[in-house]
Design a protein around this motif. Structure first.
Motif: not given
Length: 159
Positions: A19-21, A35-41, A73-78, A95-101
């Motif tokens: 991911l891009v953090g 580790l906690v990984v939470y996904f949000y829309p 989320s799939r949002d851009a880092p900015a 960020s998971d822009e490509d949706g792989s995660a």
């Protein structure tokens, strides 16, 4: 992007995704410990803002328990940077822009809103210990969720 064929289940390893953090790239599979990984829309929407604020409010408690928390989320880092600054968020966002995660965790799928069907990110949270999934929360309702995740993360391992 298509929905994942596999839904991650307890005992499964952390998916090998990058991911891009906010401070650079994050290789989830390389993270040791809890580790906690939470996904949000989507950043800066009411439910996602409340969830990020709740995890941020508990960030010191998670850190004291030795648990790293990453919101994805799939949002851009900015967009994440603006979101974090606007709401004084302390939780780590990625960020998971490509949706792989999203695909690897099985959180990308069909959703409905106001009678319309579309593809999107399911609000879901995953707790890992020593590289393995301990617990998953699917179709998360935000109120009280971050506290419930903290309680599970603080629970003795034999539970």
């Amino acid at each position: 992007m298509v929905a994942a064929d596999h839904v991650i289940a307890p005992g499964d390893p952390i998916p090998a995704v990058t991911l891009v953090g906010q401070a650079g790239t994050i290789d989830l599979a390389a993270i040791s410990g809890a580790l906690v990984v939470y996904f949000y829309p989507r950043a800066d929407t009411p439910g996602c803002t409340r969830e990020a604020q709740d995890f941020s409010a508990l960030s010191e408690a998670f850190a004291a328990a030795g648990v790293r928390v990453i919101g994805v989320s799939r949002d851009a880092p900015a967009r994440h940077a603006r979101f974090a600054a606007k709401h004084d968020l302390t939780v780590e966002l990625a960020s998971d822009e490509d949706g792989s995660a999203c695909a690897a965790f099985g959180v990308w799928g069909e959703k409905q809103l106001y009678g319309k069907t579309y593809m999107g990110v399911e609000r879901a949270t995953f707790l890992f210990r020593d590289g393995r999934l301990v617990r998953a929360w699917r179709k998360v309702k935000v109120p009280g969720h971050a506290a419930a995740v903290l309680e599970a993360a603080e629970a003795p391992r034999d539970r």
